[in-house]
Design a protein around this motif. Structure first.
Motif, short mmCIF file in Angstrom:
data_model
loop_
_atom_site.label_atom_id
_atom_site.label_comp_id
_atom_site.label_asym_id
_atom_site.label_seq_id
_atom_site.Cartn_x
_atom_site.Cartn_y
_atom_site.Cartn_z
N SER A 40 -0.10 -3.73 3.92
CA SER A 40 -0.36 -3.09 3.22
C SER A 40 -1.14 -3.49 1.38
CB SER A 40 1.27 -3.02 2.88
OG SER A 40 1.92 -4.18 2.31
N TYR A 41 -1.29 -2.98 0.39
CA TYR A 41 -2.88 -3.34 0.06
C TYR A 41 -1.79 -3.71 -1.43
CZ TYR A 41 -5.41 -3.20 3.56
OH TYR A 41 -5.97 -3.54 4.50
N ALA A 42 -2.33 -4.43 -2.34
CA ALA A 42 -1.84 -4.67 -3.76
C ALA A 42 -3.11 -3.74 -4.83
CB ALA A 42 -1.02 -6.07 -3.87
N MET A 43 -2.03 -2.93 -5.41
CA MET A 43 -3.55 -2.49 -6.04
C MET A 43 -3.58 -3.02 -7.08
SD MET A 43 -4.24 0.15 -3.18
CE MET A 43 -5.49 0.97 -4.84
N PRO A 44 -4.40 -2.49 -7.99
CA PRO A 44 -4.38 -3.69 -9.20
C PRO A 44 -3.91 -2.62 -10.72
CG PRO A 44 -6.84 -2.29 -8.52
CD PRO A 44 -5.78 -1.66 -7.29
N ASP A 45 -2.89 -1.85 -10.30
CA ASP A 45 -1.85 -2.16 -11.49
C ASP A 45 -0.52 -1.99 -10.77
OD1 ASP A 45 -1.31 0.01 -9.30
OD2 ASP A 45 -1.17 1.66 -10.17
N GLY A 46 -0.69 -2.67 -9.39
CA GLY A 46 0.79 -3.57 -8.96
C GLY A 46 1.18 -2.55 -8.08
N ARG A 47 0.78 -1.19 -7.61
CA ARG A 47 1.60 -0.83 -6.23
C ARG A 47 2.02 -1.90 -5.47
NH1 ARG A 47 -0.56 4.14 -5.27
NH2 ARG A 47 -2.12 3.37 -6.73
N GLY A 48 2.16 -1.77 -4.56
CA GLY A 48 2.55 -3.02 -3.20
C GLY A 48 2.50 -4.02 -3.46
N LEU A 49 2.70 -4.56 -4.59
CA LEU A 49 2.83 -6.12 -4.70
C LEU A 49 4.63 -6.63 -3.87
CD1 LEU A 49 2.36 -6.86 -7.83
CD2 LEU A 49 0.53 -7.91 -6.30
N PRO A 50 4.91 -7.21 -3.17
CA PRO A 50 5.94 -7.67 -2.70
C PRO A 50 7.25 -8.05 -3.58
CG PRO A 50 4.67 -9.14 -2.48
CD PRO A 50 3.56 -7.79 -3.07
#
Length: 173
Positions: A40-50
């Motif tokens: 899974s990836y963290a997107m620039p807008d923060g989606r995917g941050l754990p």
């Protein structure tokens, strides 16, 4: 299979408006539990941050133990691309040149340390991102970086990147 046979198949899956079609209906979707965290990836807008978090003060100790051998004692020396700078050799260090703090975190979590990639905990990766951002003068030493605060960090060189998605009228995030 020849390319002539593949092209029509690809055309069926890719619609004229640039969106992917449903597909051939093979297989089944994976559940969240079946997908490893590194897929899974963290997107620039923060989606995917754990979940998790860390500060530069905590990151300094982690950096000393896991990063300094390659990136230098203070992050400036190298021999591998220093994350802090610029200096006489490296004009574009990660902490100032990277366009988004979220993707800097994602890279650290996924690729570092070089001898044991994907071995950092989320807290360690957040603390290391905070340390690099702090050493580059982007955030304060006591600022906690986490899924809420990291997307709010405005990187100094963000506006010098071209967003190819925005030019096409659509952003994947």
């Amino acid at each position: 299979m020849s390319m002539r046979k593949l092209i029509p198949a690809a055309a069926v899956l890719f619609c004229a408006n640039g969106a992917w079609a449903e597909g051939p209906g093979l297989g089944q979707a994976l559940s969240a539990e079946e997908i490893p965290w590194y897929a899974s990836y963290a997107m620039p807008d923060g989606r995917g941050l754990p979940e998790g978090g860390g500060t530069a003060a905590v990151g300094a100790g982690i950096y000393d133990g896991k990063c300094a051998a390659c990136h230098g004692a203070t992050g400036v020396e190298g021999p591998v691309t220093p994350p802090v700078g610029p200096n006489d050799i490296w004009a574009k260090p990660a902490g100032r040149y990277w366009p988004y703090a979220t993707t800097l975190f994602d890279y650290i979590r996924r690729a570092m340390p070089i001898d044991a990639p994907k071995s950092l905990t989320n807290d360690e990766a957040y603390a290391l991102a905070a340390f690099i951002l702090y050493r580059n003068g982007v955030i304060g030493e006591a600022e906690a970086m986490n899924a809420q605060t990291l997307p709010a960090v405005v990187m100094p060189n963000r506006d010098n990147f071209t967003d190819v998605w925005a030019k096409q009228g659509a952003t994947p995030w």
